[in-house]
Design a protein around this motif. Sequence first.
Motif, PDB file in Angstrom:
ATOM      1  N   VAL A 196       0.844  -1.198   0.000  1.00  0.00           N
ATOM      2  CA  VAL A 196       0.000   0.000   0.000  1.00  0.00           C
ATOM      3  C   VAL A 196       0.877   1.245   0.000  1.00  0.00           C
ATOM      4  O   VAL A 196       1.846   1.337   0.773  1.00  0.00           O
ATOM      5  CB  VAL A 196      -0.921   0.026   1.239  1.00  0.00           C
ATOM      6  CG1 VAL A 196      -1.731   1.325   1.296  1.00  0.00           C
ATOM      7  CG2 VAL A 196      -1.854  -1.180   1.250  1.00  0.00           C
ATOM      8  N   VAL A 197       0.530   2.214  -0.859  1.00  0.00           N
ATOM      9  CA  VAL A 197       1.238   3.492  -0.872  1.00  0.00           C
ATOM     10  C   VAL A 197       0.224   4.625  -0.838  1.00  0.00           C
ATOM     11  O   VAL A 197      -0.822   4.537  -1.475  1.00  0.00           O
ATOM     12  CB  VAL A 197       2.147   3.650  -2.108  1.00  0.00           C
ATOM     13  CG1 VAL A 197       3.186   2.545  -2.158  1.00  0.00           C
ATOM     14  CG2 VAL A 197       1.338   3.663  -3.388  1.00  0.00           C
ATOM     15  N   PRO A 198       0.515   5.691  -0.089  1.00  0.00           N
ATOM     16  CA  PRO A 198      -0.331   6.877  -0.176  1.00  0.00           C
ATOM     17  C   PRO A 198       0.092   7.712  -1.377  1.00  0.00           C
ATOM     18  O   PRO A 198       1.272   7.749  -1.742  1.00  0.00           O
ATOM     19  CB  PRO A 198      -0.045   7.613   1.141  1.00  0.00           C
ATOM     20  CG  PRO A 198       1.331   7.180   1.525  1.00  0.00           C
ATOM     21  CD  PRO A 198       1.561   5.816   0.935  1.00  0.00           C
ATOM     22  N   GLY A 199      -0.865   8.379  -1.997  1.00  0.00           N
ATOM     23  CA  GLY A 199      -0.547   9.209  -3.158  1.00  0.00           C
ATOM     24  C   GLY A 199      -1.508  10.368  -3.276  1.00  0.00           C
ATOM     25  O   GLY A 199      -2.633  10.319  -2.768  1.00  0.00           O
ATOM     26  N   VAL A 200      -1.051  11.421  -3.921  1.00  0.00           N
ATOM     27  CA  VAL A 200      -1.880  12.599  -4.150  1.00  0.00           C
ATOM     28  C   VAL A 200      -1.974  12.856  -5.649  1.00  0.00           C
ATOM     29  O   VAL A 200      -1.050  12.522  -6.405  1.00  0.00           O
ATOM     30  CB  VAL A 200      -1.310  13.850  -3.435  1.00  0.00           C
ATOM     31  CG1 VAL A 200      -1.369  13.673  -1.918  1.00  0.00           C
ATOM     32  CG2 VAL A 200       0.128  14.125  -3.872  1.00  0.00           C
TER      33      VAL A 200
END
Length: 224
Positions: free
Chosen positions: A130-134
């Motif tokens: 899982v990676v956070p992204g904008v």
Amino acid sequence: MSVAVILVAAGRGERLGAGAPKAFVMLGGQTLLEHAARAALDCPEVTHLVVVAPSSHLDDAAHALRPLDHADRVDIVAGGDERTASVAAGLRALRHEDGIVLVHDAARALAPSELFGSVIHAVRSGHPAVVPGVPVVDTIKEVDGSGRVTATLDRSRLRAVQTPQGFLREVLEHAHAHDGGPATDDAGLVERAGGHVRVIEGDVRAHKITTPADLVVAEQLLEC
């Protein structure tokens, strides 16, 4: 499964021009390392923090973390010349019970504890990486070696990814064993090993500090 965070703090920070490793640059009266470590330890689900520091600054790392008063939850190890080697050093320092591993960069010192929690929740919900992204707000063009534009990418499908990135331990260890080559993030290693990566909503406060201008932005974020 217990949750560990590998906090990568071994970067030289040459583009920041501070004359010291990036993790030991001051921001609002504290080092970037202390900001990042505090956010990780303030997440209730994190039980183990592995700080990967430059071999020349292990004592400085211990000194910076002393005010956090979490000695039983923190280990400090020496990093490598490249980011991938530093994460590998952190993996070797994991405890037996660490089943979920988050990898975080001290350069993203203001990533909030809530973001750690969101990543952990996504892994526990069945996503092994899982990676956070904008969302990307600029128009992105692909160019060849001569600078000629070869494609204009659909930015609605693009994300600027951040850390902390979360993994089932066996997924991250397999990715490093399978590849171990240079990579800008650990999700890239998982992708190259054939794994699937899930992107969740990131946070503007997880802004990466690389240049002096980034440090100014971080100071503004700290005041918000």
